[in-house]
Design a protein around this motif. Structure first.
Motif, PDB file in Angstrom:
ATOM      1  N   VAL A 143     -20.131   5.987   0.406  1.00  0.00           N
ATOM      2  CA  VAL A 143     -19.921   4.625  -0.174  1.00  0.00           C
ATOM      3  C   VAL A 143     -21.525   4.415   0.648  1.00  0.00           C
ATOM      4  O   VAL A 143     -22.278   3.485  -1.281  1.00  0.00           O
ATOM      5  N   SER A 144     -22.440   4.999   1.141  1.00  0.00           N
ATOM      6  CA  SER A 144     -23.680   4.299   1.185  1.00  0.00           C
ATOM      7  C   SER A 144     -24.718   4.989   0.101  1.00  0.00           C
ATOM      8  O   SER A 144     -25.166   4.732   0.283  1.00  0.00           O
ATOM      9  N   GLU A 145     -24.682   6.398   0.143  1.00  0.00           N
ATOM     10  CA  GLU A 145     -25.159   7.256  -1.347  1.00  0.00           C
ATOM     11  C   GLU A 145     -24.772   6.365  -2.349  1.00  0.00           C
ATOM     12  O   GLU A 145     -26.305   6.810  -3.318  1.00  0.00           O
ATOM     13  N   ARG A 146     -23.985   5.925  -1.983  1.00  0.00           N
ATOM     14  CA  ARG A 146     -24.179   4.976  -3.910  1.00  0.00           C
ATOM     15  C   ARG A 146     -24.350   4.036  -4.311  1.00  0.00           C
ATOM     16  O   ARG A 146     -23.936   3.205  -4.809  1.00  0.00           O
ATOM     17  N   GLY A 147     -24.801   3.252  -2.997  1.00  0.00           N
ATOM     18  CA  GLY A 147     -24.605   1.941  -3.326  1.00  0.00           C
ATOM     19  C   GLY A 147     -23.599   1.061  -2.581  1.00  0.00           C
ATOM     20  O   GLY A 147     -23.979   0.119  -3.573  1.00  0.00           O
ATOM     21  N   ASP A 148     -22.931   1.279  -2.420  1.00  0.00           N
ATOM     22  CA  ASP A 148     -21.981   0.313  -2.515  1.00  0.00           C
ATOM     23  C   ASP A 148     -21.178   0.031  -1.647  1.00  0.00           C
ATOM     24  O   ASP A 148     -20.193  -0.541  -1.519  1.00  0.00           O
ATOM     25  N   MET A 149     -22.319  -0.470  -0.230  1.00  0.00           N
ATOM     26  CA  MET A 149     -21.956  -0.990   0.883  1.00  0.00           C
ATOM     27  C   MET A 149     -21.130  -2.297   0.871  1.00  0.00           C
ATOM     28  O   MET A 149     -19.978  -2.476   1.334  1.00  0.00           O
ATOM     29  N   GLN A 150     -22.201  -3.012  -0.349  1.00  0.00           N
ATOM     30  CA  GLN A 150     -21.684  -4.991  -0.560  1.00  0.00           C
ATOM     31  C   GLN A 150     -20.153  -4.575  -1.079  1.00  0.00           C
ATOM     32  O   GLN A 150     -19.438  -5.385  -0.957  1.00  0.00           O
ATOM     33  N   ARG A 151     -20.500  -3.976  -1.580  1.00  0.00           N
ATOM     34  CA  ARG A 151     -18.662  -3.793  -2.703  1.00  0.00           C
ATOM     35  C   ARG A 151     -17.488  -3.521  -1.618  1.00  0.00           C
ATOM     36  O   ARG A 151     -16.535  -4.172  -2.424  1.00  0.00           O
ATOM     37  N   PHE A 152     -17.759  -2.638  -0.673  1.00  0.00           N
ATOM     38  CA  PHE A 152     -17.100  -2.226   0.570  1.00  0.00           C
ATOM     39  C   PHE A 152     -16.293  -3.484   1.604  1.00  0.00           C
ATOM     40  O   PHE A 152     -16.161  -3.966   2.110  1.00  0.00           O
ATOM     41  N   PHE A 153     -17.221  -4.408   1.595  1.00  0.00           N
ATOM     42  CA  PHE A 153     -17.996  -3.869   3.008  1.00  0.00           C
ATOM     43  C   PHE A 153     -18.388  -5.087   3.209  1.00  0.00           C
ATOM     44  O   PHE A 153     -19.557  -6.137   2.223  1.00  0.00           O
ATOM     45  N   GLU A 154     -18.394  -7.057   4.073  1.00  0.00           N
ATOM     46  CA  GLU A 154     -18.588  -8.176   3.359  1.00  0.00           C
ATOM     47  C   GLU A 154     -19.521  -8.527   4.488  1.00  0.00           C
ATOM     48  O   GLU A 154     -19.355  -8.177   5.570  1.00  0.00           O
ATOM     49  N   TYR A 155     -21.030  -8.569   4.228  1.00  0.00           N
ATOM     50  CA  TYR A 155     -22.207  -8.568   5.690  1.00  0.00           C
ATOM     51  C   TYR A 155     -23.482  -9.026   5.179  1.00  0.00           C
ATOM     52  O   TYR A 155     -23.256  -9.500   3.952  1.00  0.00           O
TER      53      TYR A 155
END
Length: 187
Positions: A175-187
């Motif tokens: 998920v991090s490699e694809r740059g999708d952290m904000q897609r799955f997590f609210e931070y």
């Protein structure tokens, strides 16, 4: 043989359990069904049903004494089973969050529940909790991404015969490699 199959909703637990049971003649014990049928529900909330962990633990302990060949299936396994229940192996099923998201959407899960389950899968909560309760020697991780239920069931059966090397599934890195952290997590 007492096999536990656990993991987040949508990873293929029940389907794999039924296939394995059919091949080896084992009884399937569905933790959710036991909780509902035997009134081990503590309360109903807007997030879903909350089980009475103590009551469910006792019910499952009694069921596990009834037969040798049993498959206990459910995401609650690490919270309601005792490690000393004669368990042969704990299969933790994992699925890519990208594929899991589609599965949960097809099932009609609410957006909030999907996000919660995806975060749990990405962080490996079921795996962590299973390792904590049952220990490294009993727990085996399986990636069900892109696999048929028969393929997953066959992998689990092979693992029952011969202890495989740890899978080391890391959805967080993906998920991090694809740059999708904000897609799955609210931070």
């Amino acid at each position: 043989m007492k096999l536990v199959i656990t993991g987040n909703p949508g990873v293929g637990k029940h389907t794999s359990a039924k296939i394995i049971a059919g091949k080896i003649g084992a009884e399937v014990i569905d933790i959710n069904r036991v909780a509902i049928d035997d009134n081990a529900i503590a309360k109903k909330t807007e997030r879903g049903l909350e089980v009475d962990v103590k009551k469910l633990d006792g019910l499952l302990a009694n069921l596990l004494k009834t037969r040798n060949d049993q498959i206990v299936v459910g995401h609650l396994a690490p919270y309601v089973l005792k490690p000393a229940a004669g368990i042969s192996m704990v299969a933790v099923l994992r699925r890519s969050p990208y594929e899991l998201e589609k599965t949960l959407e097809k099932r009609g899960y609410r957006a909030e529940k999907i996000k919660e389950n995806l975060a749990s899968e990405i962080l490996g909560v079921s795996l962590y909790d299973s390792l904590k309760i049952f220990g490294r020697r009993k727990v085996v991780e399986f990636d069900t991404t892109g696999k048929t239920p028969d393929q997953t069931a066959n992998e689990i059966m092979r693992a029952l015969r011969k202890k495989p090397k740890p899978a080391g599934i890391d959805w967080l890195a993906l998920v991090s490699e694809r740059g999708d952290m904000q897609r799955f997590f609210e931070y």
